[in-house]
Design an enzyme around this catalytic site. Structure first.
Site, PDB file in Angstrom:
ATOM      1  N   ASP A  70      -0.666  -4.554  -5.689  1.00  0.00           N
ATOM      2  CA  ASP A  70      -0.916  -3.300  -5.050  1.00  0.00           C
ATOM      3  C   ASP A  70      -2.245  -2.577  -5.011  1.00  0.00           C
ATOM      4  OD1 ASP A  70       1.906  -2.560  -4.045  1.00  0.00           O
ATOM      5  OD2 ASP A  70       2.481  -2.070  -6.155  1.00  0.00           O
ATOM      6  N   ASP A  76      -3.769   5.678  -4.219  1.00  0.00           N
ATOM      7  CA  ASP A  76      -3.266   6.167  -5.514  1.00  0.00           C
ATOM      8  C   ASP A  76      -3.928   6.231  -6.933  1.00  0.00           C
ATOM      9  OD1 ASP A  76      -0.909   6.319  -3.751  1.00  0.00           O
ATOM     10  OD2 ASP A  76      -0.619   4.434  -4.000  1.00  0.00           O
ATOM     11  N   ARG A  95       0.497  -0.883 -11.800  1.00  0.00           N
ATOM     12  CA  ARG A  95      -0.611  -0.682 -11.300  1.00  0.00           C
ATOM     13  C   ARG A  95      -1.756   0.012 -12.205  1.00  0.00           C
ATOM     14  NH1 ARG A  95       0.164   2.000  -5.789  1.00  0.00           N
ATOM     15  NH2 ARG A  95      -2.044   1.359  -5.794  1.00  0.00           N
ATOM     16  N   ARG A 141       6.436   9.001  -9.895  1.00  0.00           N
ATOM     17  CA  ARG A 141       4.942   8.483 -10.133  1.00  0.00           C
ATOM     18  C   ARG A 141       3.997   9.297 -10.888  1.00  0.00           C
ATOM     19  NH1 ARG A 141       3.782   3.749  -7.256  1.00  0.00           N
ATOM     20  NH2 ARG A 141       6.034   2.395  -7.146  1.00  0.00           N
ATOM     21  N   HIS A 171       6.043   8.930  -2.620  1.00  0.00           N
ATOM     22  CA  HIS A 171       4.841   9.988  -2.776  1.00  0.00           C
ATOM     23  C   HIS A 171       4.931  11.190  -1.881  1.00  0.00           C
ATOM     24  CE1 HIS A 171       2.353   6.458  -4.152  1.00  0.00           C
ATOM     25  NE2 HIS A 171       2.471   6.982  -5.088  1.00  0.00           N
ATOM     26  N   CYS A 256      -2.668   5.215   2.381  1.00  0.00           N
ATOM     27  CA  CYS A 256      -2.987   4.889   1.032  1.00  0.00           C
ATOM     28  C   CYS A 256      -3.987   3.678   1.050  1.00  0.00           C
ATOM     29  CB  CYS A 256      -1.649   4.507   0.628  1.00  0.00           C
ATOM     30  SG  CYS A 256      -0.676   3.056   1.404  1.00  0.00           S
TER      31      CYS A 256
HETATM   32  C1  CIR Z   1       3.577   1.072  -4.495  1.00  0.00           C
HETATM   33  O1  CIR Z   1       4.814   1.109  -4.781  1.00  0.00           O
HETATM   34  O2  CIR Z   1       2.745   1.756  -5.605  1.00  0.00           O
HETATM   35  C2  CIR Z   1       2.927   0.363  -3.445  1.00  0.00           C
HETATM   36  N1  CIR Z   1       3.738  -0.709  -3.169  1.00  0.00           N
HETATM   37  C3  CIR Z   1       2.729   1.319  -2.254  1.00  0.00           C
HETATM   38  C4  CIR Z   1       1.945   2.423  -2.572  1.00  0.00           C
HETATM   39  C5  CIR Z   1       1.550   3.404  -1.445  1.00  0.00           C
HETATM   40  N2  CIR Z   1       0.662   4.237  -1.552  1.00  0.00           N
HETATM   41  C6  CIR Z   1       0.711   5.621  -1.136  1.00  0.00           C
HETATM   42  O3  CIR Z   1       1.452   5.611   0.115  1.00  0.00           O
HETATM   43  N3  CIR Z   1      -0.250   6.536  -1.268  1.00  0.00           N
END
Ligand code: CIR
Length: 266
Positions: A70, A76, A95, A141, A171, A256
């Protein structure tokens, strides 16, 4: 809501990271797992970055971290407010390592750097900045301790933090973002309390709720939300659409894939 501008950043820059060949192993929480084509993903990422370059943005590329599926979703791992660069502490344990080395790059970009510490968790996808108001999603999260630390860092800098519950999506920014005049836009099935967002524009397509302010009346959206894009065009925005389908397969969206350093809505 106030739209008093923050201290201006001198120019527009994005921080990005090339997608890992292991993108398909990224976290999925609210959608079924589907295959991802890493070569197609790389091409889509390059087109995404080019859309910013074409709009006059400079690009800062973080070192590859291919061991993190990721890692491409850099929004993020940090939050920028004026000259403050907050290094996040992802709620997803897989992450956490993505933040290694990030502080150096934020400092090199001229930011004062602070960190979210345990037991706090916070992901940048939960933070929507409209002027001096920061809407902050409390989600799977981002926890209460993370939000308390966020307040400690940004309130002395003049920000107001508005906490928003997020349970229906990953999110806050999966549900609501904003167009450049500061009006929030959201996909109603995912917006738990629309009264939090004054003047919210409901959009009929989920990916239409994800908008990036490219500056000078231009906005970036994902391909695949034509009805919403036409609506934004009617509001006199120049809409730039990019295909990020491979990233959507692992719950990514158009916000993201970058950390934006600018004075606009974010
Ligand atoms: C996750 O689940 O953390 C990643 N697969 C996707 C993160 C997407 N982040 C965002 O939209 N800010």
């Amino acid at each position: 809501m106030t739209t008093k501008p923050q201290p201006p950043t001198t120019h527009r820059r994005i921080i990005v990271r090339r997608p890992s060949p292991r993108l398909a192993e990224g976290q999925v929480s609210h959608i079924p797992r589907r295959p991802v084509d890493p070569d197609l993903a790389l091409g889509q990422w390059e087109a995404y970055v080019d859309a910013f370059r074409s709009a006059g943005w400079d690009v800062i590329e973080l070192p590859r971290r291919d061991e993190h599926p990721d890692g491409v979703f850099v929004e993020d791992i940090a939050f920028v407010y004026g000259n403050l660069g907050l290094v996040a502490r992802p709620g997803a344990e897989s992450r956490r390592g993505e933040i290694d080395g990030l502080e150096r790059h934020l400092r090199a970009a001229g930011l004062d750097v602070v960190h979210i510490h345990a037991p706090g968790t916070l992901e940048g996808g939960d933070l929507l900045k409209i002027g001096t108001t920061i809407y902050a999603g409390r989600s799977a999260r981002t926890n209460a301790a993370g939000l308390a630390q966020l307040r400690d860092h940004v309130e002395p800098r003049g920000a107001t933090v508005v906490e928003v519950p997020v349970t229906a999506a990953l999110h806050l920014k999966s549900c609501v973002t904003a167009i450049p005049d500061g009006t929030p836009v959201g996909y109603p099935p995912l917006v738990e309390d629309p009264s939090v967002f004054p003047g919210l524009i409901p959009v009929p397509e989920e990916s239409g709720a994800h908008v990036v302010d490219l500056g000078e009346g231009r906005i970036l959206v994902a391909a695949g939300c034509p009805v919403t894009a036409a609506r934004f065009a009617q509001l006199s925005y120049q809409v730039v659409a990019v295909d990020i389908g491979q990233f959507e397969r692992v719950e990514g969206c158009v916000t993201c894939l970058s950390i934006r350093l600018h004075a606009g809505i974010d």
